[in-house]
Design an enzyme around this catalytic site. Structure first.
Site, PDB file in Angstrom:
ATOM      1  N   HIS A  70       0.861  -1.174   0.000  1.00  0.00           N
ATOM      2  CA  HIS A  70       0.000   0.000   0.000  1.00  0.00           C
ATOM      3  C   HIS A  70       0.911   1.242   0.000  1.00  0.00           C
ATOM      4  O   HIS A  70       2.001   1.189   0.584  1.00  0.00           O
ATOM      5  CB  HIS A  70      -0.829  -0.051   1.293  1.00  0.00           C
TER       6      HIS A  70
ATOM      7  N   ASP B 218       2.935  -4.503   8.181  1.00  0.00           N
ATOM      8  CA  ASP B 218       1.758  -3.644   8.037  1.00  0.00           C
ATOM      9  C   ASP B 218       0.540  -4.563   8.150  1.00  0.00           C
ATOM     10  O   ASP B 218       0.222  -5.297   7.224  1.00  0.00           O
ATOM     11  CB  ASP B 218       1.822  -2.933   6.677  1.00  0.00           C
TER      12      ASP B 218
ATOM     13  N   GLN C  95      -4.662  -5.022   7.014  1.00  0.00           N
ATOM     14  CA  GLN C  95      -5.651  -5.936   6.435  1.00  0.00           C
ATOM     15  C   GLN C  95      -5.678  -7.286   7.139  1.00  0.00           C
ATOM     16  O   GLN C  95      -6.372  -8.193   6.695  1.00  0.00           O
ATOM     17  CB  GLN C  95      -5.370  -6.162   4.937  1.00  0.00           C
TER      18      GLN C  95
ATOM     19  N   LYS D 174     -10.728   0.079  10.142  1.00  0.00           N
ATOM     20  CA  LYS D 174     -10.879  -1.136   9.323  1.00  0.00           C
ATOM     21  C   LYS D 174     -11.296  -2.339  10.158  1.00  0.00           C
ATOM     22  O   LYS D 174     -11.384  -3.444   9.662  1.00  0.00           O
ATOM     23  CB  LYS D 174      -9.574  -1.426   8.576  1.00  0.00           C
TER      24      LYS D 174
ATOM     25  N   CYS E 208      -4.533   2.443  -3.876  1.00  0.00           N
ATOM     26  CA  CYS E 208      -3.329   2.933  -3.187  1.00  0.00           C
ATOM     27  C   CYS E 208      -2.169   1.963  -3.347  1.00  0.00           C
ATOM     28  O   CYS E 208      -1.367   1.790  -2.420  1.00  0.00           O
ATOM     29  CB  CYS E 208      -3.580   3.182  -1.699  1.00  0.00           C
TER      30      CYS E 208
HETATM   31  C1  LIG Z   1      -5.685   0.885   4.573  1.00  0.00           C
HETATM   32  C2  LIG Z   1      -4.290   0.403   4.554  1.00  0.00           C
HETATM   33  C3  LIG Z   1      -3.250   1.223   4.973  1.00  0.00           C
HETATM   34  C4  LIG Z   1      -3.467   2.652   5.407  1.00  0.00           C
HETATM   35  O1  LIG Z   1      -4.327   2.740   6.480  1.00  0.00           O
HETATM   36  P1  LIG Z   1      -4.921   4.163   6.928  1.00  0.00           P
HETATM   37  O2  LIG Z   1      -6.000   3.787   7.875  1.00  0.00           O
HETATM   38  O3  LIG Z   1      -5.429   4.829   5.681  1.00  0.00           O
HETATM   39  O4  LIG Z   1      -3.811   4.911   7.557  1.00  0.00           O
HETATM   40  C5  LIG Z   1      -1.978   0.706   4.956  1.00  0.00           C
HETATM   41  N1  LIG Z   1      -1.736  -0.543   4.557  1.00  0.00           N
HETATM   42  C6  LIG Z   1      -2.711  -1.370   4.142  1.00  0.00           C
HETATM   43  C7  LIG Z   1      -2.374  -2.761   3.736  1.00  0.00           C
HETATM   44  C8  LIG Z   1      -4.014  -0.927   4.125  1.00  0.00           C
HETATM   45  O5  LIG Z   1      -4.988  -1.721   3.700  1.00  0.00           O
END
Ligand SMILES: *Cc1c(COP(=O)(O)O)cnc(C)c1O
Length: 400
Positions: free
Chosen positions: A118, A195, A198, A221, A359
């Protein structure tokens, strides 16, 4: 009573008296009534700035805020709530790391990411590389949409200092082997960041067993409010790090010339934190736990298998990637229909999906696409949502 997406839906006001089919959970998720109530009660019953006030209201607010930190800590299996830093979201968590961890980087050093990141886990590292002269390298992906680890020596090198990889891809749904990746990073003496934006909402995560040094995710999320996110880090590393932002509450002592830092995690929480949103996130975690994270991931696995089976039977529908270990994120295109047109036609049937570059422009470039459609599931989705989606796609195809 077993898991029932239909009953779960009743807990979410947005679905009341509505035929909304919400299939964009990788962008953000809907909120159960309990989360809305907790935000409301924070503002209407216990609103005062945290960690500052000596009056009762202030201690009540602080107690609820710190209680939320404990909920997050046990939700992800941290060793201590001191390892939980509240941020505004994954983006801020990664920027914090990119700033503080890159301090000692120099030309010749490498930062390693992957082709499926992302932008949040890519652009902060580009900025850090530009600032320090370090090189940004990436692990490419295979046809199946998995990391290509066939020649790890090409990427994991003695010059590798920081490795930052998504636990789950927000486009392909691929679950990456973070334990193995963190071992490869550690062999080179690099720190490993996952990260988890998800993953944490959908599967049981145990950061202490994960091999990671840092783990990041966003409240919105996982049924929580916007404006709140988490950075988990190993305590001894957090303690050795310099702060990111300066301001109130992150200090121990301040003179006109210099300052000393508060203890972890407060050292990284400059200014008034998003304490109302943190409490909302704590309530979202209570809600997820009341359903059961194992039950949620089982439900999503079933739904994903059902969807893949149905989508594969649709003519002209191409699915991107076929990772072996995956979650309920499915990207696709329908031949002859621009994804933006498709999204608009689906919208006529009150079906919400995301189309675009998600993104992740470098990933889209590797797929030779500039825009694709994406379905992403959560606990309140069921088979009928997928059936309606497929019917609507067929209708749109007939029109074109
Ligand atoms: C949504 C997402 C982000 C960014 O998250 P924010 O809530 O917009 O800061 C980063 N990495 C992944 C894999 C995402 O799905």
């Amino acid at each position: 009573m077993g898991f029932s997406a239909k009953n779960i839906k009743k807990d979410f006001p947005i679905f009341h008296n509505s035929d909304l089919i919400y299939l964009d959970n990788a962008s953000t998720t809907q909120k159960p009534q309990t989360v809305l109530d907790s935000i409301h009660s924070m503002y209407s019953e216990t609103n005062a700035n945290v960690h500052r006030a000596l009056y009762t209201l202030g201690s009540l607010a602080t107690e609820r805020f710190e209680n939320a930190r404990m909920k997050v800590s046990s939700f992800i299996g941290a060793n201590s709530e001191k390892e939980i830093i509240f941020t505004s979201g994954t983006t801020e968590s990664i920027n914090l790391l990119a700033h503080t961890l890159s301090r000692n980087l120099k030309p010749g050093d490498e930062i390693l990411v992957s082709e499926m990141e992302h932008h949040s886990n890519l652009v902060p590292w580009q900025l850090a590389a530009n600032r320090t002269g370090a090189t940004l390298s990436y692990i490419p992906i295979t046809e199946k949409g998995e990391l290509d680890l066939s020649e790890p020596d090409l990427y994991f090198k003695p010059s590798t200092k920081i490795v930052s990889i998504s636990h789950v891809s927000n486009v392909l749904g691929t679950v990456n082997p973070i334990k193995k990746l963190s071992e490869m990073a550690h062999e080179m003496g690099a720190v490993f960041i996952a990260d988890g934006a998800q993953c944490a909402p959908h599967q049981v995560v145990n950061v202490s067993d994960s091999g990671c040094d840092f783990y990041t995710f966003s409240g919105h999320k996982m049924l929580g409010p916007t404006g709140i996110g988490v950075l988990w880090g190993k305590l001894e590393i957090l303690e050795s790090m310099e702060p990111f932002m300066g301001g109130g509450e992150m200090i121990e002592n301040v003179t006109m010339g210099s300052s000393t830092w508060n203890e972890v995690p407060y050292k990284f929480e400059a200014g008034t934190p998003n304490f109302v949103q943190a409490v909302g996130l704590g309530t979202a975690i209570d809600y997820l736990n009341s359903i059961g994270m194992n039950e949620i991931s089982e439900h999503e696995d079933k739904l994903t298998a059902y969807a893949l089976n149905k989508l594969n039977k649709l003519d002209d529908l191409q699915i991107f990637g076929s990772p072996t270990d995956r979650t309920g994120v499915i990207s696709f295109n329908v031949k002859g229909i621009h994804p933006h047109d498709l999204a608009q036609f689906l919208n006529e049937d009150n079906i919400a999906i995301r189309v675009g570059h998600h993104c992740a422009q470098p990933l889209l470039a590797s797929l030779n696409e500039t825009s694709i459609g994406r379905l992403s599931f959560y606990l309140y989705n069921d088979e009928s949502d997928i059936d309606k989606f497929c019917d609507s796609v067929i209708k749109t195809k007939d029109y074109f």
